[in-house]
Write a protein that holds these residues in place. Structure first.
Motif, short mmCIF file in Angstrom:
data_model
loop_
_atom_site.label_atom_id
_atom_site.label_comp_id
_atom_site.label_asym_id
_atom_site.label_seq_id
_atom_site.Cartn_x
_atom_site.Cartn_y
_atom_site.Cartn_z
N SER A 578 0.84 -1.20 0.00
CA SER A 578 0.00 0.00 0.00
C SER A 578 0.86 1.24 0.00
O SER A 578 1.92 1.28 0.66
CB SER A 578 -0.93 0.00 1.23
N VAL A 579 0.42 2.24 -0.77
CA VAL A 579 1.07 3.55 -0.79
C VAL A 579 0.00 4.59 -0.49
O VAL A 579 -1.06 4.59 -1.14
CB VAL A 579 1.74 3.83 -2.15
N SER A 580 0.25 5.46 0.46
CA SER A 580 -0.74 6.45 0.85
C SER A 580 -1.14 7.33 -0.33
O SER A 580 -0.28 7.80 -1.09
CB SER A 580 -0.17 7.32 1.99
N ASN A 581 -2.50 7.48 -0.50
CA ASN A 581 -3.08 8.30 -1.57
C ASN A 581 -2.87 7.72 -2.97
O ASN A 581 -3.12 8.41 -3.97
CB ASN A 581 -2.53 9.75 -1.53
N GLN A 582 -2.40 6.48 -3.06
CA GLN A 582 -2.23 5.84 -4.37
C GLN A 582 -3.00 4.53 -4.49
O GLN A 582 -3.46 4.19 -5.57
CB GLN A 582 -0.75 5.58 -4.64
N GLY A 583 -3.15 3.80 -3.43
CA GLY A 583 -3.92 2.57 -3.52
C GLY A 583 -3.31 1.44 -2.74
O GLY A 583 -2.23 1.57 -2.15
N THR A 584 -4.03 0.31 -2.75
CA THR A 584 -3.63 -0.87 -1.96
C THR A 584 -3.86 -2.12 -2.79
O THR A 584 -4.82 -2.22 -3.54
CB THR A 584 -4.45 -0.94 -0.65
N THR A 585 -2.94 -3.08 -2.62
CA THR A 585 -3.09 -4.41 -3.23
C THR A 585 -2.97 -5.46 -2.14
O THR A 585 -2.02 -5.45 -1.36
CB THR A 585 -2.00 -4.66 -4.29
N VAL A 586 -3.97 -6.36 -2.09
CA VAL A 586 -3.96 -7.46 -1.13
C VAL A 586 -3.82 -8.76 -1.91
O VAL A 586 -4.63 -9.05 -2.79
CB VAL A 586 -5.25 -7.49 -0.28
#
Length: 595
Positions: A578-586
């Protein structure tokens, strides 16, 4: 035997154990003594073999130096002119020239004591007196005046009767190599007189046991050199020793003067001489005498300690056991109020205490059995109540189905497609959630997620865009139920919903290395760096604890991760980027389950 051992008194068993321990200690001592003796003898043999090899190499190196020096002298111009000339005056001139050259050859090798040149007519040239016995031996053995005889050899030793010393020689035929109409004709012989003193220094430099003897024998089995005064130079060794030295065996036993020796021999190339070592076998094992004495002292000490501690153990073990047997024989089963009295502070004391505690527990359990009988009826009532509650819990889902069908009917009646879609999707999710099986097909799990996203699309309209990338073969595989929907829900409510711009969610499923992988990727607000690090740490530790602060978006992920690890092991679970303000991958890693 085992039956008789079991019936034996404990005191006799302890005595038998002591005797077996002593016997085992004695056998172990004997075994180690002979094992160490074998090792030391083997190493001594190997060390002696290495010494012989080194000695042979030194002698062969020295012989090679002599051969090279002789070859240089044989091809010398003045040597060949001296041997080929027929005029006495010219021979004298060449002899004087050689008298200035040969000392350099003598000084270049410590073994060389003289150089003798002999032409085909028997005329000799030498700087020093030479033993006639050596020359006579060479003339007979090697036919010096035979032009067809080509000789390159080391002789056996010969005694000089004048000085009472022994010499041996290196004989090399000399051929004319200067410009001539008849090149390569034999014109004489170069004889290098060698002293045995250098060989003596080789032997005296060897270091083995005190009584070890080293011999050098010539081809006639006479002693050339020895480090022991009992073997005289020039003497011939016994037939028994000759037989052992010439045997194909590398090692043998030899008795000399009543002493047993370990004998080893090696051959010197070109001379056919032998290098022999004789190690007294008793000296090999002398170093083991302290070990043997120490072992016997230890065995005796172990014997005394075994007797002492055997008596102590016999008193401390058999007496408490006898007391316990008497108590058990005396106690009355219908009056279990008697207790063991003891002053023992070892394991037997603890055993007595536990027996008394056991008797106390028997009294306590007797009263509890009576009380339990009186409450049995109450337990049966509680069981009936639990069965009734289970029946009620089975009725509740049917009520929910009926309610949702009613709402769905109202939606159709009022032409409210959104209500129909939401209630139908919710009904499918409810039916899937209470399905008895914990293992489902991948296509069933994906259908649940599609129903959920259908509800989300109805609620948020076109605010979110969903993309599916599922490998078709995995849909017929099996997996644990209700893994994907909570992760997708987490991505929407904690990642996409707080974002003002249009959200994007991608669900990817594939199989690799006999494992199932699902990637849920969103372009939402991501996770703050500090909270993300805490979430990753808790995922690695498998701890479903709340994160610091008010944001609890990680609790659901932690619960899913713990559930997967609990069911399938630590090699499976969630991995987050996860990168703040860019998105998340699980990334979800699952095993492929069988039917």
């Amino acid at each position: 035997m085992l039956a008789s051992l079991k019936s034996m008194k404990l005191k006799k068993q302890l005595l038998l154990l002591i005797l077996i321990s002593i016997l085992f200690m004695f056998i172990l001592e004997v075994f180690y003594y002979f094992a160490i003796s074998t090792i030391i003898q083997s190493r001594s043999e190997k060390y002696a073999d290495n010494l012989l090899t080194q000695l042979v190499e030194r002698i062969e190196t020295s012989n090679q130096n002599v051969k090279k020096a002789t070859e240089l002298l044989s091809f010398n111009k003045y040597t060949q002119l001296f041997l080929d000339s027929d005029e006495a005056a010219m021979k004298q001139t060449y002899s004087e020239i050689l008298a200035g050259i040969t000392p350099y050859f003598v000084q270049s090798n410590e073994q060389v004591s003289n150089i003798i040149l002999v032409d085909m007519d028997g005329i000799k040239s030498s700087d020093h007196r030479y033993p006639t016995t050596l020359l006579d031996h060479i003339e007979v053995q090697y036919a010096l005046y035979d032009k067809t005889r080509n000789t390159h050899a080391f002789t056996d030793i010969v005694k000089d009767p004048v000085t009472d010393t022994y010499y041996y020689g290196y004989v090399q035929s000399v051929y004319w190599s200067q410009e001539n109409t008849n090149p390569f004709d034999k014109i004489g012989t170069c004889i290098v007189q060698l002293s045995t003193e250098k060989l003596d220094s080789f032997l005296h430099g060897l270091n083995m046991t005190k009584g070890t003897k080293f011999l050098i024998l010539d081809a006639s089995n006479r002693i050339v050199s020895s480090n022991d005064g009992s073997f005289k130079t020039g003497a011939k060794v016994s037939d028994q020793l000759i037989s052992l030295v010439n045997s194909p065996s590398k090692q043998s036993r030899f008795r000399e003067s009543g002493v047993s020796n370990l004998l080893q021999a090696k051959t010197i190339n070109e001379t056919n001489w032998k290098v022999v070592s004789m190690i007294p076998t008793h000296e090999i094992s002398d170093d083991l005498k302290p070990v043997r004495v120490t072992g016997m002292v230890l065995v005796l000490l172990f014997l005394l300690l075994s007797v002492f501690f055997g008596a102590v153990f016999n008193r401390n073990i058999t007496r408490p056991i006898t007391t316990l047997i008497r108590f058990l024989n005396r106690i009355e089963l219908h009056k279990p109020t008697q207790r063991l009295q003891t002053n023992e502070r070892n394991e037997f004391g603890e055993l007595y205490v536990h027996i008394n505690m056991m008797l106390d527990e028997i009294d306590k359990m007797t009263h509890e059995v009576i009380n339990t009988q009186s409450s049995l009826y109450e337990m049966k009532l509680a069981k009936k109540q639990a069965e009734l509650s289970a029946l009620i819990s089975q009725i509740n889902p049917h009520f929910m189905y009926n309610t949702l069908d009613c709402i769905k009917g109202i939606g159709y009646a009022y032409n409210a497609k959104e209500i129909v879609l939401v209630t139908e999707s919710l009904s499918n999710i409810l039916r899937y959630s209470i399905k008895g099986a914990e293992v489902v097909y991948v296509r069933e799990e994906l259908a649940c997620v599609r129903n959920y996203l259908s509800i989300i699309s109805t609620r948020f309209g076109n605010r979110f865009e969903f993309e599916w990338e599922i490998d078709e073969p995995i849909e017929s595989l099996r997996m644990t139920k209700f893994i994907l929907q909570p992760v997708v829900e987490n991505a929407i409510y904690h990642g996409l919903e707080p974002k003002l711009e249009k959200g994007y969610l991608k669900i990817r499923g594939y199989m690799q290395e006999k494992r199932l992988f699902f990637e849920i990727t969103d372009n939402g607000i991501g996770i703050e760096e500090g909270k993300f690090e805490a979430l990753v740490e808790q995922l690695s530790q498998g701890a479903a604890l709340g994160l610091p602060g008010s944001d609890n978006r990680g609790i659901g992920l932690l619960n899913i991760n713990d559930r997967i690890r609990h069911l399938h092991g630590p090699g499976f679970g969630l991995h987050i980027q996860s990168v703040s303000n860019q998105g998340t991958t699980v990334l979800i890693t699952l095993p492929i389950l069988s039917d």
